[in-house]
Every structure is written in structure tokens, then in C-alpha cells.
Write a protein that holds these residues in place. Structure first.
Motif, PDB file in Angstrom:
ATOM      1  N   ALA A  59       0.832  -1.206   0.000  1.00 55.08           N
ATOM      2  CA  ALA A  59       0.000   0.000   0.000  1.00 55.08           C
ATOM      3  C   ALA A  59       0.866   1.255   0.000  1.00 55.08           C
ATOM      4  N   ARG A  60       1.915   1.259   0.808  1.00 58.98           N
ATOM      5  CA  ARG A  60       2.831   2.417   0.835  1.00 58.98           C
ATOM      6  C   ARG A  60       3.549   2.584  -0.505  1.00 58.98           C
ATOM      7  N   ARG A  61       3.977   1.474  -1.091  1.00 60.50           N
ATOM      8  CA  ARG A  61       4.641   1.547  -2.400  1.00 60.50           C
ATOM      9  C   ARG A  61       3.702   2.105  -3.466  1.00 60.50           C
ATOM     10  N   LEU A  62       2.447   1.676  -3.440  1.00 58.55           N
ATOM     11  CA  LEU A  62       1.468   2.185  -4.403  1.00 58.55           C
ATOM     12  C   LEU A  62       1.270   3.692  -4.240  1.00 58.55           C
ATOM     13  N   MET A  63       1.174   4.147  -2.997  1.00 61.19           N
ATOM     14  CA  MET A  63       0.983   5.580  -2.754  1.00 61.19           C
ATOM     15  C   MET A  63       2.217   6.378  -3.170  1.00 61.19           C
ATOM     16  N   LYS A  64       3.409   5.851  -2.880  1.00 57.96           N
ATOM     17  CA  LYS A  64       4.641   6.548  -3.262  1.00 57.96           C
ATOM     18  C   LYS A  64       4.761   6.668  -4.777  1.00 57.96           C
ATOM     19  N   GLN A  65       4.447   5.590  -5.489  1.00 64.46           N
ATOM     20  CA  GLN A  65       4.527   5.615  -6.951  1.00 64.46           C
ATOM     21  C   GLN A  65       3.495   6.582  -7.531  1.00 64.46           C
ATOM     22  N   TYR A  67       2.243   9.212  -6.069  1.00 63.12           N
ATOM     23  CA  TYR A  67       2.701  10.570  -5.784  1.00 63.12           C
ATOM     24  C   TYR A  67       3.804  10.977  -6.760  1.00 63.12           C
ATOM     25  N   LYS A  68       4.718  10.064  -7.019  1.00 61.01           N
ATOM     26  CA  LYS A  68       5.829  10.351  -7.934  1.00 61.01           C
ATOM     27  C   LYS A  68       5.321  10.725  -9.324  1.00 61.01           C
ATOM     28  N   GLU A  69       4.252  10.051  -9.770  1.00 56.64           N
ATOM     29  CA  GLU A  69       3.685  10.341 -11.081  1.00 56.64           C
ATOM     30  C   GLU A  69       2.936  11.675 -11.107  1.00 56.64           C
ATOM     31  N   LEU A  70       2.381  12.086  -9.976  1.00 59.06           N
ATOM     32  CA  LEU A  70       1.627  13.339  -9.902  1.00 59.06           C
ATOM     33  C   LEU A  70       2.473  14.531  -9.455  1.00 59.06           C
ATOM     34  N   ILE A  88      -7.645  -0.396  -0.069  1.00 58.45           N
ATOM     35  CA  ILE A  88      -6.531  -0.327  -1.006  1.00 58.45           C
ATOM     36  C   ILE A  88      -5.933  -1.714  -1.292  1.00 58.45           C
ATOM     37  N   LYS A  89      -6.335  -2.717  -0.544  1.00 58.20           N
ATOM     38  CA  LYS A  89      -5.684  -4.033  -0.550  1.00 58.20           C
ATOM     39  C   LYS A  89      -5.352  -4.596  -1.923  1.00 58.20           C
ATOM     40  N   ASN A  90      -6.324  -4.802  -2.781  1.00 60.94           N
ATOM     41  CA  ASN A  90      -6.085  -5.476  -4.057  1.00 60.94           C
ATOM     42  C   ASN A  90      -6.161  -4.529  -5.246  1.00 60.94           C
ATOM     43  N   MET A  91      -5.860  -3.266  -5.030  1.00 59.79           N
ATOM     44  CA  MET A  91      -5.978  -2.274  -6.086  1.00 59.79           C
ATOM     45  C   MET A  91      -4.701  -2.160  -6.910  1.00 59.79           C
ATOM     46  N   LYS A  92      -4.859  -1.650  -8.110  1.00 54.16           N
ATOM     47  CA  LYS A  92      -3.726  -1.387  -8.999  1.00 54.16           C
ATOM     48  C   LYS A  92      -3.236   0.034  -8.755  1.00 54.16           C
ATOM     49  N   CYS A  93      -2.047   0.313  -9.256  1.00 48.99           N
ATOM     50  CA  CYS A  93      -1.443   1.632  -9.076  1.00 48.99           C
ATOM     51  C   CYS A  93      -2.298   2.723  -9.727  1.00 48.99           C
ATOM     52  N   ALA A  94      -2.896   2.430 -10.874  1.00 48.13           N
ATOM     53  CA  ALA A  94      -3.722   3.419 -11.571  1.00 48.13           C
ATOM     54  C   ALA A  94      -4.934   3.827 -10.731  1.00 48.13           C
ATOM     55  N   SER A  99      -7.402   8.055  -7.156  1.00 45.74           N
ATOM     56  CA  SER A  99      -7.900   8.445  -5.842  1.00 45.74           C
ATOM     57  C   SER A  99      -7.064   9.583  -5.255  1.00 45.74           C
ATOM     58  N   MET A 100      -5.744   9.472  -5.390  1.00 44.83           N
ATOM     59  CA  MET A 100      -4.848  10.513  -4.886  1.00 44.83           C
ATOM     60  C   MET A 100      -5.048  11.818  -5.660  1.00 44.83           C
TER      61      MET A 100
END
Length: 112
Positions: A59-65, A67-70, A88-94, A99-100
Motif C-alpha cells: 500500500a505504501r509503495r502504491l501511494m509513493k509511486q 505521488y511520484k507520477e503526480l 486499497i488491498k487489491n488495487m492497482k497503481c492506476a 484516488s490521490m
């Protein structure tokens, strides 16, 4: 060498929680506050309610990635705390990125 754009001190977290504002989205909760610096500081959190350590780290990795894209569209001079929700459990990065981005648009911090 510590990175200057990461929130670490308990005082900073407490100030953001008390004085800052929050926005909730489907997969994340965003706490933010103006910091009067020429860079953004951020923290990515996932509590034990999200799942075991593997799921929390993902989950933290998904949020960091996300953020990096935005990051290039985000205004400068803010402190952010991104907190993962248990959805957030089974969600994709997109999905997390959408959401972010929605949370940042609600705060009017992101430049479109």
C-alpha cells in the motif's frame, strides 16, 4: 544522509493532524498543511487495519509511486500525510493514482 522532503518528527505530524485539513477518498485519506518551505514534505502511512506487513508495504509503495507520477503538477510548499484505507488491498497503481489525484484536486493543490 536523510532526505529533507520526508516528514519524520512527531511534532510535525501532530501539527498537521491538529492544524491541517483532511480529505477522504476511496483508497486514501490526505492530511495537508502549508509549510512555507520551497519544497513539499510527505509521509505515507498504512495502519495494521490495512493488513499484514506485506499488504501494508505494498500500500505504501502504491501511494509513493502514485505521488511520484503526480508530483510535477503539485504546488510547492505543503506537508502531506497520505494514509491508506483498508480498501486499497487489491488495487492497482492506476486506481490509487486516481484516488490521490481526486483528493489533491479537491484541495486545489494540484495544477491541471
Amino acid at each position: 544522509m536523510l532526505k529533507p522532503n520526508v516528514l519524520r518528527r512527531k511534532k510535525d505530524f501532530s501539527t498537521i493532524y491538529k492544524v491541517g485539513k483532511s480529505i477522504g477518498e476511496r483508497y486514501i485519506v490526505l492530511f495537508y498543511r502549508k509549510n512555507n518551505l520551497d519544497y513539499n514534505r510527505k509521509a505515507f502511512l498504512a495502519s495494521k487495519k490495512v493488513g499484514n506487513s506485506v499488504i501494508r508495504n505494498r500500500a505504501r509503495r502504491l501511494m509513493k509511486q502514485s505521488y511520484k507520477e503526480l508530483e510535477e503538477n503539485i504546488s510547492i510548499g505543503y506537508d502531506f500525510i497520505f494514509i491508506a484505507r483498508n480498501t486499497i488491498k487489491n488495487m492497482k497503481c492506476a486506481d490509487v493514482k486516481k484516488s490521490m489525484e481526486a483528493a489533491l484536486i479537491k484541495t486545489k493543490i494540484i495544477k491541471k
